[in-house]
Scaffold this motif. Structure first.
Motif, PDB file in Angstrom:
ATOM      1  N   PRO A  37       0.834  -1.201   0.000  1.00  0.00           N
ATOM      2  CA  PRO A  37       0.000   0.000   0.000  1.00  0.00           C
ATOM      3  C   PRO A  37       0.873   1.257   0.000  1.00  0.00           C
ATOM      4  CG  PRO A  37      -0.641  -1.511   1.763  1.00  0.00           C
ATOM      5  CD  PRO A  37       0.592  -2.065   1.158  1.00  0.00           C
ATOM      6  N   LYS A  38       0.356   2.347  -0.571  1.00  0.00           N
ATOM      7  CA  LYS A  38       1.105   3.603  -0.635  1.00  0.00           C
ATOM      8  C   LYS A  38       0.973   4.368   0.679  1.00  0.00           C
ATOM      9  CE  LYS A  38       1.855   2.725  -5.002  1.00  0.00           C
ATOM     10  NZ  LYS A  38       1.515   1.287  -4.806  1.00  0.00           N
ATOM     11  N   THR A  39       1.935   5.254   0.909  1.00  0.00           N
ATOM     12  CA  THR A  39       1.895   6.024   2.152  1.00  0.00           C
ATOM     13  C   THR A  39       1.565   7.488   1.916  1.00  0.00           C
ATOM     14  OG1 THR A  39       4.264   6.349   1.979  1.00  0.00           O
ATOM     15  CG2 THR A  39       3.522   4.518   3.346  1.00  0.00           C
ATOM     16  N   TRP A  40       1.401   7.873   0.660  1.00  0.00           N
ATOM     17  CA  TRP A  40       0.897   9.221   0.390  1.00  0.00           C
ATOM     18  C   TRP A  40       0.073   9.212  -0.882  1.00  0.00           C
ATOM     19  CZ3 TRP A  40       2.964  10.835  -4.290  1.00  0.00           C
ATOM     20  CH2 TRP A  40       4.216  10.309  -4.654  1.00  0.00           C
ATOM     21  N   ALA A  41      -0.780  10.245  -1.027  1.00  0.00           N
ATOM     22  CA  ALA A  41      -1.721  10.289  -2.142  1.00  0.00           C
ATOM     23  C   ALA A  41      -1.332  11.365  -3.146  1.00  0.00           C
ATOM     24  CB  ALA A  41      -3.122  10.563  -1.619  1.00  0.00           C
ATOM     25  N   ALA A  42      -1.894  11.249  -4.338  1.00  0.00           N
ATOM     26  CA  ALA A  42      -1.784  12.218  -5.450  1.00  0.00           C
ATOM     27  C   ALA A  42      -0.385  12.272  -6.038  1.00  0.00           C
ATOM     28  CB  ALA A  42      -2.294  13.580  -5.046  1.00  0.00           C
ATOM     29  N   GLY A  43       0.219  13.475  -6.246  1.00  0.00           N
ATOM     30  CA  GLY A  43       1.510  13.566  -6.908  1.00  0.00           C
ATOM     31  C   GLY A  43       1.413  13.201  -8.386  1.00  0.00           C
ATOM     32  N   MET A  44       2.557  12.901  -8.983  1.00  0.00           N
ATOM     33  CA  MET A  44       2.614  12.621 -10.424  1.00  0.00           C
ATOM     34  C   MET A  44       1.720  11.442 -10.849  1.00  0.00           C
ATOM     35  SD  MET A  44       3.877  14.131 -12.895  1.00  0.00           S
ATOM     36  CE  MET A  44       3.856  13.846 -14.634  1.00  0.00           C
ATOM     37  N   PRO A  45       1.666  10.366 -10.072  1.00  0.00           N
ATOM     38  CA  PRO A  45       0.805   9.260 -10.511  1.00  0.00           C
ATOM     39  C   PRO A  45      -0.647   9.704 -10.706  1.00  0.00           C
ATOM     40  CG  PRO A  45       2.227   8.547  -8.709  1.00  0.00           C
ATOM     41  CD  PRO A  45       2.421  10.025  -8.855  1.00  0.00           C
ATOM     42  N   ALA A  46      -1.098  10.664  -9.890  1.00  0.00           N
ATOM     43  CA  ALA A  46      -2.479  11.139 -10.028  1.00  0.00           C
ATOM     44  C   ALA A  46      -2.642  11.938 -11.311  1.00  0.00           C
ATOM     45  CB  ALA A  46      -2.862  11.995  -8.824  1.00  0.00           C
ATOM     46  N   VAL A  47      -1.643  12.735 -11.632  1.00  0.00           N
ATOM     47  CA  VAL A  47      -1.707  13.519 -12.865  1.00  0.00           C
ATOM     48  C   VAL A  47      -1.710  12.571 -14.062  1.00  0.00           C
ATOM     49  CG1 VAL A  47      -0.520  15.225 -14.283  1.00  0.00           C
ATOM     50  CG2 VAL A  47      -0.543  15.466 -11.800  1.00  0.00           C
ATOM     51  N   ALA A  48      -0.812  11.585 -14.014  1.00  0.00           N
ATOM     52  CA  ALA A  48      -0.733  10.624 -15.112  1.00  0.00           C
ATOM     53  C   ALA A  48      -2.062   9.899 -15.272  1.00  0.00           C
ATOM     54  CB  ALA A  48       0.390   9.623 -14.842  1.00  0.00           C
TER      55      ALA A  48
ATOM     56  N   PRO B 120      -0.615  17.759  -6.485  1.00  0.00           N
ATOM     57  CA  PRO B 120      -0.307  17.552  -7.907  1.00  0.00           C
ATOM     58  C   PRO B 120      -0.193  18.853  -8.692  1.00  0.00           C
ATOM     59  CG  PRO B 120      -2.580  16.959  -7.455  1.00  0.00           C
ATOM     60  CD  PRO B 120      -1.957  17.332  -6.144  1.00  0.00           C
ATOM     61  N   GLN B 121      -0.601  19.976  -8.090  1.00  0.00           N
ATOM     62  CA  GLN B 121      -0.498  21.221  -8.836  1.00  0.00           C
ATOM     63  C   GLN B 121       0.646  22.098  -8.332  1.00  0.00           C
ATOM     64  OE1 GLN B 121      -4.598  22.294  -8.580  1.00  0.00           O
ATOM     65  NE2 GLN B 121      -5.062  20.454  -9.741  1.00  0.00           N
ATOM     66  N   LYS B 122       1.520  21.490  -7.552  1.00  0.00           N
ATOM     67  CA  LYS B 122       2.724  22.210  -7.121  1.00  0.00           C
ATOM     68  C   LYS B 122       3.926  21.401  -7.570  1.00  0.00           C
ATOM     69  CE  LYS B 122       0.830  24.155  -2.846  1.00  0.00           C
ATOM     70  NZ  LYS B 122       0.792  23.867  -1.403  1.00  0.00           N
ATOM     71  N   LEU B 123       5.020  22.074  -7.862  1.00  0.00           N
ATOM     72  CA  LEU B 123       6.198  21.365  -8.360  1.00  0.00           C
ATOM     73  C   LEU B 123       6.688  20.342  -7.338  1.00  0.00           C
ATOM     74  CD1 LEU B 123       8.186  21.023 -10.648  1.00  0.00           C
ATOM     75  CD2 LEU B 123       9.646  22.749  -9.564  1.00  0.00           C
ATOM     76  N   SER B 124       6.755  20.757  -6.065  1.00  0.00           N
ATOM     77  CA  SER B 124       7.252  19.834  -5.040  1.00  0.00           C
ATOM     78  C   SER B 124       6.410  18.557  -5.019  1.00  0.00           C
ATOM     79  CB  SER B 124       7.218  20.502  -3.672  1.00  0.00           C
ATOM     80  OG  SER B 124       5.897  20.938  -3.404  1.00  0.00           O
ATOM     81  N   GLY B 125       5.109  18.755  -5.191  1.00  0.00           N
ATOM     82  CA  GLY B 125       4.208  17.607  -5.170  1.00  0.00           C
ATOM     83  C   GLY B 125       4.435  16.699  -6.368  1.00  0.00           C
ATOM     84  N   LEU B 126       4.635  17.331  -7.526  1.00  0.00           N
ATOM     85  CA  LEU B 126       4.868  16.533  -8.730  1.00  0.00           C
ATOM     86  C   LEU B 126       6.143  15.717  -8.589  1.00  0.00           C
ATOM     87  CD1 LEU B 126       3.857  18.914 -11.629  1.00  0.00           C
ATOM     88  CD2 LEU B 126       2.698  16.848 -10.841  1.00  0.00           C
ATOM     89  N   LEU B 127       7.108  16.287  -7.888  1.00  0.00           N
ATOM     90  CA  LEU B 127       8.361  15.565  -7.706  1.00  0.00           C
ATOM     91  C   LEU B 127       8.237  14.505  -6.609  1.00  0.00           C
ATOM     92  CD1 LEU B 127      10.843  18.556  -8.045  1.00  0.00           C
ATOM     93  CD2 LEU B 127      10.295  16.805  -9.743  1.00  0.00           C
ATOM     94  N   GLY B 128       7.050  14.406  -6.054  1.00  0.00           N
ATOM     95  CA  GLY B 128       6.814  13.340  -5.091  1.00  0.00           C
ATOM     96  C   GLY B 128       7.200  13.707  -3.675  1.00  0.00           C
ATOM     97  N   LYS B 129       7.347  15.037  -3.435  1.00  0.00           N
ATOM     98  CA  LYS B 129       7.671  15.436  -2.069  1.00  0.00           C
ATOM     99  C   LYS B 129       6.336  15.568  -1.317  1.00  0.00           C
ATOM    100  CE  LYS B 129      10.533  18.746   0.416  1.00  0.00           C
ATOM    101  NZ  LYS B 129       9.512  19.020   1.433  1.00  0.00           N
ATOM    102  N   ALA B 130       6.077  14.608  -0.462  1.00  0.00           N
ATOM    103  CA  ALA B 130       4.772  14.576   0.190  1.00  0.00           C
ATOM    104  C   ALA B 130       4.804  15.272   1.543  1.00  0.00           C
ATOM    105  CB  ALA B 130       4.320  13.135   0.370  1.00  0.00           C
ATOM    106  N   THR B 131       3.717  15.965   1.865  1.00  0.00           N
ATOM    107  CA  THR B 131       3.550  16.521   3.205  1.00  0.00           C
ATOM    108  C   THR B 131       2.948  15.429   4.086  1.00  0.00           C
ATOM    109  OG1 THR B 131       2.962  18.617   2.174  1.00  0.00           O
ATOM    110  CG2 THR B 131       2.453  18.387   4.520  1.00  0.00           C
ATOM    111  N   PRO B 132       3.602  15.074   5.186  1.00  0.00           N
ATOM    112  CA  PRO B 132       2.957  14.105   6.086  1.00  0.00           C
ATOM    113  C   PRO B 132       1.695  14.736   6.646  1.00  0.00           C
ATOM    114  CG  PRO B 132       5.267  14.495   6.700  1.00  0.00           C
ATOM    115  CD  PRO B 132       4.900  15.545   5.704  1.00  0.00           C
ATOM    116  N   LEU B 133       0.616  13.996   6.709  1.00  0.00           N
ATOM    117  CA  LEU B 133      -0.639  14.592   7.171  1.00  0.00           C
ATOM    118  C   LEU B 133      -0.962  14.210   8.618  1.00  0.00           C
ATOM    119  CD1 LEU B 133      -2.876  14.491   3.964  1.00  0.00           C
ATOM    120  CD2 LEU B 133      -1.654  16.428   4.924  1.00  0.00           C
ATOM    121  N   ALA B 134      -1.504  13.015   8.842  1.00  0.00           N
ATOM    122  CA  ALA B 134      -1.959  12.686  10.197  1.00  0.00           C
ATOM    123  C   ALA B 134      -0.780  12.578  11.162  1.00  0.00           C
ATOM    124  CB  ALA B 134      -2.748  11.382  10.186  1.00  0.00           C
ATOM    125  N   SER B 135      -0.863  13.309  12.272  1.00  0.00           N
ATOM    126  CA  SER B 135       0.196  13.179  13.280  1.00  0.00           C
ATOM    127  C   SER B 135      -0.107  11.982  14.177  1.00  0.00           C
ATOM    128  CB  SER B 135       0.292  14.453  14.112  1.00  0.00           C
ATOM    129  OG  SER B 135      -0.951  14.725  14.717  1.00  0.00           O
TER     130      SER B 135
END
Ligand SMILES: Nc1nc2c(c(=O)[nH]1)N[C@H]1C(S)=C(S)[C@@H](COP(=O)(O)OP(=O)(O)OC[C@H]3O[C@@H](n4cnc5c(=O)[nH]c(N)nc54)[C@H](O)[C@@H]3O)O[C@H]1N2
Ligand SMILES: Nc1nc2c(c(=O)[nH]1)N[C@H]1C(S)=C(S)[C@@H](COP(=O)(O)OP(=O)(O)OC[C@H]3O[C@@H](n4cnc5c(=O)[nH]c(N)nc54)[C@H](O)[C@@H]3O)O[C@H]1N2
Ligand SMILES: [Mo]
Length: 739
Positions: free
Chosen positions: A11-22, A261-276
């Motif tokens: 399973p993946k640990t973050w959502a969206a990014g380039m795979p979502a755009v693709a 997916p609409q930010k460069l960092s996101g496209l490069l797969g830099k994910a923001t950790p969400l749930a603490s």
């Protein structure tokens, strides 16, 4: 049994990014050439454009990005904006039996329904029929009934305010309140709980509150798949320092991390950790969890005294609930609960709790949601900035449909205002809801089924039982955009009435929708309609009404449907909060409907916000059986299946999948991807599905999950939530055995 060949990865640990755009591009380009799909996407959720049909998460009130959509919005639009159409040649080529043998994803790929079709008694092929003849057949069947209550008028939550208002007027002018809707299977439990507790059946927050909250709880919801635009809101909150707490038996990628997916960092797969904090609660253990939180909270005494009723009883109930029971039912340790309670009570107590189907589809769903309200009342966290309750709605206009009268038990105030405006006498006897209508059709008390959108046969529980119910009808009739199984599981005669979709030009007219936060907005499609033979939903409803009821009282059906401003004037006259509707809805971004609870005005029996003191319980399986929940994959919109993958959960090429705790599978000598039989148990009967593959997945012991609608066969029609009658799609007692 199964002709799928599923593949499983981690399973993946973050959502969206380039795979979502693709994936968005694949759906938009793959289906229909770049032009139509992209043009539609650029219009999506823009001021002056159309409202995304994929979920009810709000758009920003002011600035919007050029691409205010998400991967799954793109899939929904691509599915609607397909150029391929199906009409008489298609149905001449494919019999109903042939179409029944195809899967849901195949149905969706065939294209848009292009012309009205009729299935005659005994026939196995749909034939073309003129619009006039179709309306005449419907009128003949409806008017041939012994009582108006033998008709059922179902609504799915994509219908606009205008279509829905006319539709309920049609049902009531015809003489019945039989107006079941998808909400009965969705957030009905939220509506019931919130109405009783705070006097309004809706949430109390807007996007501004998310921008101020310190703590956001997300319980029983998978936003990465089902409300992806919510991740932008959550990311902003977390980056600002707010804490996100996930409460879910499964670790969902969209709750653990997000790459925009609409930010460069996101496209490069830099994910923001969400749930603490991620609390992997037991299925249906949420009431226990919130009861535990209450045990550690100190009440905001001023708020409680001024605004609430029933606190003393609740306090006693909380004190008398033993910790062992809370830990056992929730599966969460006392320490973890204390930590969460301390966090919620810290600072200015700016807490928002969000929830969706993981909470609403259980036997004690209403009590569970009231327990959340209890906690918010103790905190004083309703009706002030940065705090409140947020049931996250599903269908893009499901909330609006209810506001304008789609309900089998609209209050007297609404009916009286409707009667005054329309010059009719609406029936006062409550109608049937979704489960009630299945039972009525099965029992022969209802004989004509009309669906304004949706896919009743697949969305409802107990698939075989419901199919039999539909087959016992004299006529089943669907107002639809795409082919689905409800066209194939039919009454003696059946009609398909094809309509315009959201993205299409309706002669320059626009409709309106209400999102999850009570904002009413215009929605206008601009694409050339998929076929010249389509009519708009309001037009279809008006013409059914004209043929069946005829002009009556003050109602001139065609006149109303010609100009939607007229329908909106009628809504304004009947429903409070729509003052200057036509003017305000033309302002950019639309307008907020009033919400008394937000202003701390409590339209309840006592005039206060009500605590509830229910005895704590949770669903438990008997005889060492397991608890199954049914949920959505990443590649579907409810019963519309776009593809057979579930990327975030690591599944490719498979939908007949059952996820289960690894030790539970081992104990049953079931290896990964083994074929299994799932059997559910309810009262005197069991129900089985075959050809499912087992996938070990991290979740509490004794728990399992399978996709809706494939697993709906297992959900007993009689198993419903107390107080909302919602099918218990998230708590089903099952066994899983190797085959
Ligand atoms: N792309 C896409 N978007 C959609 C839809 C879609 O099908 N596809 N459907 C739309 C509609 S109509 C709706 S209602 C929403 C649905 O949105 P969701 O409610 O997010 O949909 P589900 O897939 O049913 O997910 C339920 C989540 O609840 C969790 N869960 C199950 N049981 C429990 C429990 O007992 N306790 C807790 N805490 N969690 C539990 C599951 O693990 C899962 O993560 O999405 C809307 N948006
Ligand atoms: N086991 C299980 N069952 C569930 C759920 C679950 O979590 N588990 N979730 C429940 C929930 S939350 C919901 S909301 C229901 C959904 O129940 P429904 O709303 O009945 O089902 P949908 O799949 O959303 O309906 C899809 C069909 O709507 C039609 N359609 C699409 N767009 C339009 C349009 O613009 N106009 C018209 N007229 N028709 C259109 C298309 O023909 C398409 O095939 O399912 C419920 N069933
Ligand atoms: Mo829903």
């Amino acid at each position: 049994m199964s002709d799928e060949s599923p593949e499983v990865s981690d399973p993946k640990t973050w959502a969206a990014g380039m795979p979502a755009v693709a994936s968005s591009l694949k759906h938009v380009i793959g289906r229909d050439g770049v032009a139509r799909g992209t043009k539609a996407l650029l219009d999506l959720n823009q001021i002056g454009g159309f409202d995304c049909p994929s979920c009810a998460w709000p758009d920003p009130d002011d600035e919007r990005s050029v691409a205010e959509f998400c991967e799954n919005g793109a899939k929904a639009v691509a599915s609607e904006a397909m150029r391929a159409t199906i009409g008489q040649e298609f149905f001449a080529q494919h019999s109903v039996d042939d179409l029944m043998s195809r899967d849901d994803a195949w149905h969706d790929r065939q294209g848009r329904l292009a012309e009205p079709m009729l299935l005659r008694e005994g026939a196995n092929h749909y034939e073309p029929v003129s619009w006039d003849e179709a309306f005449a057949i419907l009128a003949e069947e409806l008017n041939g009934l012994a009582s108006p209550d033998e008709a059922v008028f179902y609504t799915s939550g994509r219908a606009s305010n205008e279509a829905a208002f006319l539709y309920q007027l049609l049902a009531r002018a015809f003489g019945t309140n039989n107006l079941p809707d998808c909400s009965n299977m969705c957030h009905e439990s939220s509506g019931a709980a919130l109405n009783a507790a705070i006097g309004v059946g809706k949430g109390t927050v807007s996007l501004d509150d998310f921008a101020q909250a310190d703590v956001i709880l997300c319980a029983g919801q998978n936003p990465g798949t089902n409300h992806p635009r919510m991740l932008t809101t959550l990311e902003e909150a977390v980056q600002r320092g707010a804490k996100l707490i996930a409460i879910n038996p499964l670790k969902e990628a969209g709750l653990t991390g997000f790459a925009h997916p609409q930010k460069l960092s996101g496209l490069l797969g830099k994910a923001t950790p969400l749930a603490s904090t991620y609390l992997q609660v037991r299925i249906n253990g949420d009431m226990a969890l919130f009861r535990g939180i209450a045990k550690y909270l100190e009440a905001d005494e001023t708020f409680v005294a001024e605004h609430t009723a029933g606190y003393d009883d609740y306090r006693k109930t909380v004190e008398s609930t033993p910790w062992e029971r809370i830990e056992e039912l929730s599966g969460i340790s006392r320490d973890a609960i204390r930590e969460l309670a301390e966090l919620m009570a810290s600072g200015e107590r700016k807490v928002i709790t969000c929830w969706a189907m993981g909470l609403t589809q259980h036997r004690n769903a209403v009590a569970t949601i009231r327990e959340i309200v209890n906690v918010h009342l103790m905190l004083g966290a309703i009706g002030r900035p940065g705090a409140g309750l947020c049931p996250v709605r599903g269908h893009s206009n499901v909330q609006g449909d209810r506001t304008v009268g789609i309900w089998e038990k609209m209050p007297e105030k609404f009916l009286a205002a409707l009667d005054l405006q329309a010059g009719i006498t609406s029936p006062r006897k409550h109608g049937v809801d979704t489960v009630g209508s299945i039972l009525a059709m099965h029992g022969g008390e209802a004989k004509v089924f009309v669906g304004l959108g949706g896919n009743f046969a697949q969305a409802t529980p107990d698939t075989s039982f419901t199919a039999e119910a539909l087959r016992r009808c004299r006529l089943t009739c669907h107002i639809s955009t795409k082919l689905n199984r409800s066209h194939l599981i039919h009454g003696q005669r059946a009609l398909i009435l094809p309509c315009l979709g959201r993205s299409e030009d309706d002669g320059g007219r626009f409709v309106t929708c209400e999102n999850s936060m009570g904002v009413v907005q215009a929605s206008q499609g601009r694409l050339t309609p998929a076929s010249p033979d389509l009519l708009s939903e309001p037009e279809i409803v008006a013409r059914i009404a004209e043929a069946t009821v005829g002009d009556t009282g003050n109602v001139r059906w065609r006149w109303l449907a010609e100009d939607y401003d007229r329908i909106r004037e009628w809504i304004e006259a009947v429903v409070p909060g729509f003052e200057r509707y036509n003017e305000r809805v033309r302002e950019p971004g639309g307008f907020y409907l009033p919400n008394a609870a937000k202003e701390r005005v409590w339209n309840t029996e006592s005039g206060k916000a009500e605590f509830s003191s229910a005895e704590l319980d949770a669903f438990s399986a008997r005889n060492g059986r397991m608890i199954l929940q049914t949920l959505r994959s990443h590649d579907q919109f409810n019963t519309t299946v776009y593809g057979n993958h579930d990327r975030y959960r690591g599944i490719a090429n498979g939908r007949r999948i059952v996820f289960a705790n690894p030790d539970d599978l081992k104990e049953r000598s079931i290896r990964p991807l083994d074929e299994v039989i799932i059997t559910s148990y309810w009262n005197d009967r069991s129900r089985s599905v075959h050809g499912f593959r087992a996938v070990p997945y991290e979740m509490p012991r004794g728990m399992a999950a399978a996709y809706f609608p494939e697993a709906n066969e297992l959900i007993p029609v009689g198993s419903v939530a107390e107080g909302s009658n919602t099918p218990t799609s998230k708590s089903v007692e099952v066994t899983i055995e190797g085959s």
